[in-house]
Design a protein around this motif. Structure first.
Motif, short mmCIF file in Angstrom:
data_model
loop_
_atom_site.label_atom_id
_atom_site.label_comp_id
_atom_site.label_asym_id
_atom_site.label_seq_id
_atom_site.Cartn_x
_atom_site.Cartn_y
_atom_site.Cartn_z
N ARG A 9 -33.61 0.12 -20.16
CA ARG A 9 -34.01 -0.43 -18.87
C ARG A 9 -35.10 -1.49 -19.04
O ARG A 9 -36.05 -1.28 -19.78
CB ARG A 9 -34.53 0.72 -17.97
CG ARG A 9 -34.88 0.27 -16.56
CD ARG A 9 -35.23 1.43 -15.65
NE ARG A 9 -34.08 2.28 -15.31
CZ ARG A 9 -33.11 1.94 -14.45
NH1 ARG A 9 -33.15 0.76 -13.85
NH2 ARG A 9 -32.12 2.76 -14.22
N GLY A 10 -34.87 -2.61 -18.40
CA GLY A 10 -35.89 -3.67 -18.41
C GLY A 10 -36.02 -4.43 -19.71
O GLY A 10 -36.98 -5.17 -19.91
N ALA A 11 -35.05 -4.27 -20.62
CA ALA A 11 -35.15 -4.97 -21.90
C ALA A 11 -34.85 -6.46 -21.76
O ALA A 11 -35.21 -7.26 -22.63
CB ALA A 11 -34.20 -4.34 -22.92
N GLY A 12 -34.18 -6.81 -20.67
CA GLY A 12 -33.86 -8.22 -20.44
C GLY A 12 -32.38 -8.54 -20.54
O GLY A 12 -32.01 -9.70 -20.72
N LYS A 13 -31.54 -7.54 -20.37
CA LYS A 13 -30.08 -7.75 -20.46
C LYS A 13 -29.60 -8.77 -19.44
O LYS A 13 -28.88 -9.71 -19.76
CB LYS A 13 -29.32 -6.43 -20.24
CG LYS A 13 -29.62 -5.36 -21.26
CD LYS A 13 -28.90 -4.06 -20.93
CE LYS A 13 -29.45 -3.37 -19.68
NZ LYS A 13 -30.88 -2.99 -19.79
N THR A 14 -30.03 -8.56 -18.19
CA THR A 14 -29.56 -9.44 -17.12
C THR A 14 -30.15 -10.84 -17.27
O THR A 14 -29.48 -11.84 -17.03
CB THR A 14 -29.88 -8.82 -15.75
OG1 THR A 14 -29.32 -7.50 -15.71
CG2 THR A 14 -29.28 -9.64 -14.62
N THR A 15 -31.40 -10.89 -17.72
CA THR A 15 -32.02 -12.19 -17.99
C THR A 15 -31.21 -12.96 -19.03
O THR A 15 -30.93 -14.16 -18.87
CB THR A 15 -33.47 -11.97 -18.50
OG1 THR A 15 -34.18 -11.22 -17.51
CG2 THR A 15 -34.18 -13.28 -18.77
N GLY A 28 -34.84 -7.78 -13.00
CA GLY A 28 -35.88 -6.89 -12.52
C GLY A 28 -35.29 -5.61 -11.95
O GLY A 28 -35.85 -5.01 -11.03
N PHE A 30 -31.68 -3.13 -10.85
CA PHE A 30 -30.57 -3.21 -9.92
C PHE A 30 -30.93 -2.64 -8.56
O PHE A 30 -30.08 -2.50 -7.69
CB PHE A 30 -29.36 -2.44 -10.46
CG PHE A 30 -28.71 -3.10 -11.63
CD1 PHE A 30 -27.89 -4.19 -11.46
CD2 PHE A 30 -28.94 -2.63 -12.91
CE1 PHE A 30 -27.28 -4.80 -12.53
CE2 PHE A 30 -28.33 -3.23 -13.99
CZ PHE A 30 -27.51 -4.32 -13.81
N ASN A 189 -35.90 -9.70 -27.71
CA ASN A 189 -36.23 -10.51 -26.54
C ASN A 189 -37.74 -10.66 -26.45
O ASN A 189 -38.46 -9.71 -26.12
CB ASN A 189 -35.66 -9.84 -25.28
CG ASN A 189 -35.85 -10.70 -24.05
OD1 ASN A 189 -36.06 -11.92 -24.17
ND2 ASN A 189 -35.80 -10.08 -22.88
N GLN A 190 -38.21 -11.87 -26.76
CA GLN A 190 -39.65 -12.07 -26.94
C GLN A 190 -40.29 -12.84 -25.78
O GLN A 190 -39.59 -13.46 -24.98
CB GLN A 190 -39.88 -12.81 -28.27
CG GLN A 190 -39.32 -11.99 -29.44
CD GLN A 190 -39.59 -12.60 -30.80
OE1 GLN A 190 -39.59 -13.82 -30.95
NE2 GLN A 190 -39.82 -11.75 -31.79
N GLU A 192 -42.66 -15.68 -23.81
CA GLU A 192 -42.53 -17.15 -23.86
C GLU A 192 -43.44 -17.78 -24.91
O GLU A 192 -43.13 -18.83 -25.45
CB GLU A 192 -42.73 -17.81 -22.49
CG GLU A 192 -43.67 -17.11 -21.52
CD GLU A 192 -43.01 -15.91 -20.81
OE1 GLU A 192 -42.68 -14.91 -21.52
OE2 GLU A 192 -42.85 -15.94 -19.59
N1 LIG Z 1 -42.26 -12.07 -20.09
C1 LIG Z 1 -40.96 -11.85 -20.19
N2 LIG Z 1 -40.37 -11.15 -19.23
C2 LIG Z 1 -39.04 -10.94 -19.33
C3 LIG Z 1 -38.28 -11.43 -20.43
N3 LIG Z 1 -36.99 -11.05 -20.26
C4 LIG Z 1 -36.97 -10.35 -19.10
N4 LIG Z 1 -38.18 -10.29 -18.54
C5 LIG Z 1 -38.56 -9.62 -17.29
O1 LIG Z 1 -38.33 -8.24 -17.41
C6 LIG Z 1 -37.79 -7.70 -16.23
C7 LIG Z 1 -36.47 -7.02 -16.51
O2 LIG Z 1 -35.53 -7.99 -16.91
P1 LIG Z 1 -33.98 -7.77 -16.68
O3 LIG Z 1 -33.27 -8.95 -17.27
O4 LIG Z 1 -33.67 -7.41 -15.29
O5 LIG Z 1 -33.76 -6.51 -17.62
P2 LIG Z 1 -32.49 -5.58 -17.71
O6 LIG Z 1 -32.38 -5.14 -19.11
O7 LIG Z 1 -31.29 -6.23 -17.12
O8 LIG Z 1 -32.96 -4.37 -16.79
P3 LIG Z 1 -32.06 -3.17 -16.18
O9 LIG Z 1 -30.76 -3.77 -15.79
O10 LIG Z 1 -32.84 -2.63 -15.06
O11 LIG Z 1 -31.93 -2.22 -17.30
C8 LIG Z 1 -37.66 -8.86 -15.26
O12 LIG Z 1 -38.77 -8.86 -14.42
C9 LIG Z 1 -37.65 -10.07 -16.16
O13 LIG Z 1 -38.16 -11.21 -15.52
C10 LIG Z 1 -38.95 -12.19 -21.44
O14 LIG Z 1 -38.35 -12.65 -22.40
N5 LIG Z 1 -40.29 -12.36 -21.26
#
Ligand SMILES: Nc1nc2c(ncn2[C@@H]2O[C@H](COP(=O)(O)OP(=O)(O)OP(=O)(O)O)[C@@H](O)[C@H]2O)c(=O)[nH]1
Ligand SMILES: [Mg+2]
Length: 344
Positions: A9-15, A28, A30, A189-190, A192
């Motif tokens: 969760r929140g690792a940045g998959k959707t990003t 951020g 679902f 996923n690092q 910026e």
């Molecule tokens: N600073 C920073 N924030 C990030 C990065 N990638 C993602 N985020 C933030 O982390 C949060 C979660 O990112 P998502 O892409 O929704 O992560 P996810 O893995 O899809 O999350 P779930 O679907 O809930 O498991 C968001 O608020 C993003 O803006 C990154 O590389 N750097």
């Protein structure tokens, strides 16, 4: 090619999904809805651009990658307990593991360990299920022997990826869609601040130890870059010191990981890229286009892209003796332009 994005969760998959597809799926979380996002991209290929300029076809078709952004797999939502999710994961050709390497308490190596273990446990459940079923059916010795081997490896927390299978075994195994046998690309996923940096040596060592391939990228900023229009993009990349958008590095790494190459078909109607596995022969490549062409295969007329571009047209290639006639067992090379002759 189908690629699945998997991670905590929140690792940045959707990003990263947005970065790859240019889509704007909500990041951020679902908001309680465990949706799957689907997106398709055209694989950029300067060779197709050039061929399209030369032939001016009605249609230009790039190779495609289909991405699936999965809900998180972690804790209560671990893979073993979420059969519906695992079933969908079994359909992808390659898995991208997204590890959080930004923000407080980031521990990407722990996430990597957890995810590898989850995939192993999900496979073990399938193997044990099938084994107990086989006991009741009449003997299928080869399958049983294979499952015994798989079970032993998985029990020892060894991914099935590391086992070598015969062609028959591979065939049997492919029906199960084992997660721990799928090619994996690991993404760190690092933040910026680290944009444009390559993988640190300690991460690289971790990957080497596990015989995995991976890359580092700054998902959030790369997503923003992917959503800019082309002119702004180049300027912005230069400003923050990124040489090549992560999207392109990702595509290249995926092709290498999966041993994929492209061949092209050309003509006034369509210029098109086709994706095959390195080592595929001409007849198999023909089957990618249509099963009739595979079945009725007569020969392949081949010109490598580089030579074609020097000649500039089919007629000039022929004149210059650059057009080769190849049989069904010809090993197709990356960049081959092929005309198939066949009879139905
Ligand atoms: N600073 C920073 N924030 C990030 C990065 N990638 C993602 N985020 C933030 O982390 C949060 C979660 O990112 P998502 O892409 O929704 O992560 P996810 O893995 O899809 O999350 P779930 O679907 O809930 O498991 C968001 O608020 C993003 O803006 C990154 O590389 N750097
Ligand atoms: Mg998400």
């Amino acid at each position: 090619m189908k690629v699945g994005l998997i991670g905590h969760r929140g690792a940045g998959k959707t990003t990263i999904f947005n970065m790859l597809t240019g889509l704007q799926a909500q990041t951020g979380g679902f908001g309680g809805k465990e949706e799957i996002h689907l997106g398709v991209i055209k694989v950029p290929d300067a060779r197709i651009d050039k061929l399209s300029q030369i032939f001016k076809p009605k249609k230009t078709t790039y190779a495609e990658i289909r991405f699936t952004d999965f809900p998180p797999s972690e804790g209560e939502e671990n893979l073993k307990s979420n059969q519906a999710l695992v079933t969908q994961m079994r359909e992808v050709d390659a898995i991208t593991l997204v590890l959080r390497d930004f923000g407080a308490g980031a521990n990407p190596i722990k996430e990597l360990n957890d995810l590898m273990t989850e995939m192993i446990l999900a496979d073990l459940a399938v193997v044990e299920n099938r084994r107990s079923r086989l006991k009741k059916e009449k003997a299928r010795l080869q399958e049983e022997a294979l499952l015994d081997r798989c079970s032993e490896a998985l029990e020892n927390e060894v991914s099935l990826r590391t086992l070598s299978f015969s062609a028959d075994e591979e065939n049997l195994a492919s029906g199960f869609g084992f997660l721990s046998r799928k090619p994996v690309l690991v993404i760190f996923n690092q933040s910026e601040e680290q944009a444009g940096q390559s993988l640190s040596s300690s991460y690289q060592e971790e990957l080497d130890r596990r015989q995995l391939q991976g890359l580092a990228l700054a998902g959030k900023v790369e997503m923003e870059i992917a959503q800019l229009d082309e002119n702004d993009r180049t300027a912005f990349l230069r400003e923050i010191g990124i040489e090549e958008p992560a999207r392109e590095r990702f595509i290249r790494a995926s092709y290498a990981l999966l041993n994929l190459i492209s061949f092209f078909t050309t003509g006034e109607d369509e210029v098109r890229a086709w994706t095959i596995t390195q080592g595929a022969v001409a007849r198999k490549a023909a089957g990618k286009i249509h099963s009739d062409i595979e079945r009725g295969f007569i020969r392949a007329e081949v010109v490598p892209y580089d030579e074609f571009v020097i000649c500039g047209s089919d007629a000039k290639c022929k004149e210059a003796g650059k057009l080769r006639l190849e049989g069904k067992d010809y090993l197709v090379k990356d960049g081959d332009i092929i005309h198939f002759r066949f009879a139905v």
